[in-house]
Design a protein around this motif. Structure first.
Motif, PDB file in Angstrom:
ATOM      1  N   GLU A   1       6.237 -11.920 -20.702  1.00 45.05           N
ATOM      2  CA  GLU A   1       7.693 -11.912 -20.900  1.00 45.05           C
ATOM      3  C   GLU A   1       8.030 -11.900 -22.399  1.00 45.05           C
ATOM      4  O   GLU A   1       9.051 -11.359 -22.810  1.00 45.05           O
TER       5      GLU A   1
ATOM      6  N   HIS B   1       7.845  -8.408 -23.192  1.00 44.43           N
ATOM      7  CA  HIS B   1       9.032  -7.712 -22.656  1.00 44.43           C
ATOM      8  C   HIS B   1      10.248  -7.977 -23.541  1.00 44.43           C
ATOM      9  O   HIS B   1      11.094  -7.109 -23.717  1.00 44.43           O
TER      10      HIS B   1
ATOM     11  N   GLN C   1       2.188 -15.179 -17.742  1.00 45.00           N
ATOM     12  CA  GLN C   1       3.519 -14.583 -17.607  1.00 45.00           C
ATOM     13  C   GLN C   1       4.356 -14.821 -18.866  1.00 45.00           C
ATOM     14  O   GLN C   1       5.148 -13.970 -19.262  1.00 45.00           O
TER      15      GLN C   1
ATOM     16  N   GLU D   1      11.718 -11.482 -10.111  1.00 47.26           N
ATOM     17  CA  GLU D   1      10.781 -10.460 -10.578  1.00 47.26           C
ATOM     18  C   GLU D   1      10.855  -9.233  -9.671  1.00 47.26           C
ATOM     19  O   GLU D   1      10.618  -8.112 -10.107  1.00 47.26           O
TER      20      GLU D   1
ATOM     21  N   HIS E   1       3.613  -9.793 -11.713  1.00 51.56           N
ATOM     22  CA  HIS E   1       4.276 -11.093 -11.562  1.00 51.56           C
ATOM     23  C   HIS E   1       4.706 -11.341 -10.119  1.00 51.56           C
ATOM     24  O   HIS E   1       4.632 -12.465  -9.624  1.00 51.56           O
TER      25      HIS E   1
ATOM     26  N   GLU F   1       5.671  -6.370 -14.119  1.00 54.54           N
ATOM     27  CA  GLU F   1       6.506  -7.060 -13.121  1.00 54.54           C
ATOM     28  C   GLU F   1       5.861  -7.008 -11.742  1.00 54.54           C
ATOM     29  O   GLU F   1       5.965  -7.956 -10.963  1.00 54.54           O
TER      30      GLU F   1
HETATM   31 FE   LIG Z   1       8.289 -10.752 -15.216  1.00 57.86          FE
END
Ligand SMILES: [Fe+2]
Ligand SMILES: [Fe+2]
Lengths: 230, 179, 267
Positions: free
Chosen positions: C98, C101, C94, C146, C182, C179
């Motif tokens: 991220e 992201h 993750q 999330e 996640h 997401e």
């Molecule tokens: Fe996330």
């Protein structure tokens, strides 16, 4: 095409792999356990540091590298049962207290103005040691019997070398003054002392035969005797 | 020029009516709004959103502002001088255009399409940024313009012409945007 | 480096400005917003569409940084007996997601003409990632936060499509895929870690509900036409949410539009 019924060697003419290797199953497993341990400590530290570094490029790089080392740890976790270690946790440990002391020192910096110290520990001390130990394992173990370890080492070394280069470039971009050069050198020297005492990431013998190493060297069978390609 | 600000004192946000009036007079002079106009600024301090518009009635102008338009986006309920200047510059350039016979005769604001609003805003802010030597937020205005005129090269060329333009007329604005 | 790292200490460069979460929730202007008074669903029809989208995108950007930091802390804060290796492995994955992201959000911000730090940042998302119980932390972060990310990205993706903005819809679609992964991680770990501990599972779900409610205050997120962020039922189902659970979030969101409630922390 050649006659399909004609006998052929299982080794293609260009395949020069040979049987001898320095490591027994147990020795390879011992080293892999230490590798798993250091990869875990490293990915945990990188994850923890993400929140502590203000530089956005460092923050995202640590996040990316965190997963690389977690994946390396996963590869080593999976390898251990294949090396007859059915309770991998027994082997996933530091080779000695010196390496534990090194990791404690490595992961100590927290303050936002210590990015240089954090990165020097990882990219100028630990990663070079990992690359050295992994490269040694790659060169020393049997290319035929320990091929699964070698395959993982290939993937991992590819990551390590790319990550090392990225980290070094970050450091060169961050270090701007004489004082910062001195800080980086000081930090590197402090940690080098500790990892030297440890003997490397797999303990003494990280780059050579260890006291527990008992693998065949020159007395074992060679590819010539077991049917290498002609 | 007479500038009045309502309310005269703010309770919910850290704004100062006198400072807003002084900024408005300063921006109006920079823009070249006719001296004899009466400008009233109504700030809805209860409203954290950021819309602002002008209404012209004879020689009097009312600027209606949701409090968020003058607020510092980095500091809750605090005043932003740079942001306020941009809002005033945009509105007052449009007001000045309406009083400029050479500009032509645009429809009332309520009758304008969103695309026309975006075009006139780009033209106003481009001029304000140049004249004030300020950062007019060219790229965020380009994004607002693209939403109304399309994400394509023709729209970008139109935006650049408006932002860099001067002495344009209402007819020019519509032509540049192929409206 | 400490175990457990407070939100106040999150490291940022000089462009960022922190707003206190309490100040957002206790903004005296909130009480003057009449019931149902919201900015409205984020569509190009809103006259402030560009500003609202930029502001939301900046909120997403700082949210991604905090999600990266939160996942990273979960990797570091817990010993192996508190959090199994496989859980940390998911959290490390993750971290990478991220980090991507964050990179995508920076690029999107540039695309939309927004500067890094242009809007204030609250540390509300990271605060939910400070729970000392790994199960509660995972549930609060990977199911509530999330889950909100799923709703936000779906809203942004639809906004991008409605504006014919090819870059925004492209990026949001990719982020949405991550997401969903996640949230699935959160759903899986909640089930695995509380298999024999129904009481702990209940506490975790209650913590998730508290976090979810905070995000729904004043209808910031919900199924009403004027909620800026719409509940993304289909993607939530993909991520392991049951219909009853989604109904509860929707009902809490509806109740959250009560004028007594706090406003949402972002957007
Ligand atoms: Fe996330
Ligand atoms: Fe994310």
């Amino acid at each position: 095409m050649a006659d399909p019924s004609a006998p052929r060697s299982p080794f293609a003419p260009w395949d020069r792999r040979e049987l001898p290797g320095l490591f027994t199953v147990e020795e390879s497993a011992r080293r892999v356990g230490h590798y798993a341990w250091i990869e875990m400590r490293l990915f945990e530290a990188l994850g923890g540091w993400v929140a502590t570094v203000p530089e956005l490029d460092v923050k995202t790089t640590l996040g990316r590298h965190c997963y690389h080392h977690a994946w390396h740890a996963e590869l080593w976790h999976k390898r251990l049962p294949e090396l007859r270690e059915m309770r991998p946790d027994r082997l996933i440990r530091a080779p000695n207290a010196h390496l534990e002391a090194f990791v404690a020192a490595l992961t100590e910096p927290e303050a936002p103005d210590l990015t240089i110290e954090k990165l020097v520990g990882v990219f100028r001390v630990l990663l070079p040691r990992k690359i050295a130990a992994y490269s040694y394992h790659l060169a020393a173990t049997s290319r035929i019997t320990d091929a699964p370890t070698i395959r993982s080492l290939g993937f991992i070394l590819d990551d390590e070398q790319t990550d090392w280069q990225e980290g070094e470039m970050l450091l060169q971009a961050l270090i701007e003054t004489d004082e910062e050069v001195a800080r980086a050198a000081r930090r590197q020297s402090e940690l080098e002392v500790l990892i030297t005492r440890a003997g490397g990431i797999a303990g003494p013998g990280s780059l050579g035969p260890s006291s527990t190493s008992s693998g065949p060297t020159s007395s074992g069978p060679t590819s010539q005797t077991v049917g290498a390609a002609s | 020029m007479i500038v009045t600000v309502d309310p005269p004192a703010f309770a919910l946000v850290d704004f100062d009516a006198g400072r807003i009036a002084a900024l408005a007079a300063d921006v109006a002079a920079l823009v070249g709004v006719p001296d004899d106009l009466a400008v009233g600024i109504d700030v809805d301090e209860k409203n954290p959103f950021g819309k602002a518009w002008a209404l012209v009635d004879g020689r009097s102008v009312t600027l209606s502002v949701e409090g968020g338009a003058f607020e510092d986006p980095q500091r809750l309920r605090q005043f932003s001088e740079a942001g306020t200047r941009l809002v005033l510059g945009r509105l007052l350039f449009r007001v000045a255009d309406r009083f400029d016979p050479a500009f032509g005769d645009p429809p009332a604001d309520v009758d304008l399409t969103k695309a026309e609003h975006a075009a006139w805003d780009a033209y106003s802010l481009g001029r304000y940024a140049r004249r004030a030597g300020a950062d007019g937020g060219r790229e965020r205005r380009r994004y607002a313009f693209r939403i109304r005129h399309g994400f394509n090269d023709a729209a970008d060329r139109a935006f650049d012409q408006l932002w860099d333009g001067s002495d344009l007329t209402w007819v020019d604005l519509r032509r540049i945007c192929s409206l | 480096m400490r175990k457990s790292f407070p939100a106040e200490d999150l490291a940022r460069d000089g462009r960022f400005r922190r707003a206190r979460t309490e100040d957002r929730f206790e903004d005296p202007r909130n009480e003057f917003l009449p019931p149902g008074r919201r900015a409205g669903k984020l569509t190009p029809d809103r006259s402030d569409a560009a500003h609202a989208a930029r502001q939301l995108m900046h909120g997403i950007f700082v949210g991604e940084i905090q999600a990266l930091e939160g996942a990273g802390r979960t990797v570091w804060d817990f010993d192996d007996d508190e959090a199994p290796f496989a859980l940390k492995l998911d959290m490390a994955r993750q971290c990478w997601d991220e980090a991507r992201h964050t990179e995508m959000s920076v690029k999107l911000g540039e695309w939309m003409g927004t500067e890094v730090g242009e809007f204030a940042e609250t540390a509300f998302l990271y605060q939910a990632a400070c729970n000392p119980d790994p199960v509660l932390r995972l549930t609060g972060v990977n199911r509530a936060l999330e889950g909100l990310a799923i709703d936000v990205f779906n809203t942004m993706r639809e906004f991008g499509e409605a504006c014919s903005d090819p870059v925004l819809s492209f990026c949001e679609d990719w982020m949405l895929a991550d997401e969903v992964t996640h949230v699935k991680m959160g759903s899986d770990w909640l089930r695995r870690l509380t298999e024999n501990d129904p009481e702990r599972r209940e506490r975790a779900l209650e913590f998730q509900r508290v976090v979810d409610k905070l995000f729904s205050f004043r209808g910031f997120r919900g199924e009403a036409d004027d909620s800026p962020i719409q509940l993304a039922r289909t993607f939530r189902r993909m991520a392991g949410f049951g219909d009853t659970e989604i109904d509860t979030i929707a009902a809490d969101a509806e109740a959250g539009s009560d004028p007594e409630g706090w406003r949402a922390p972002v957007g």
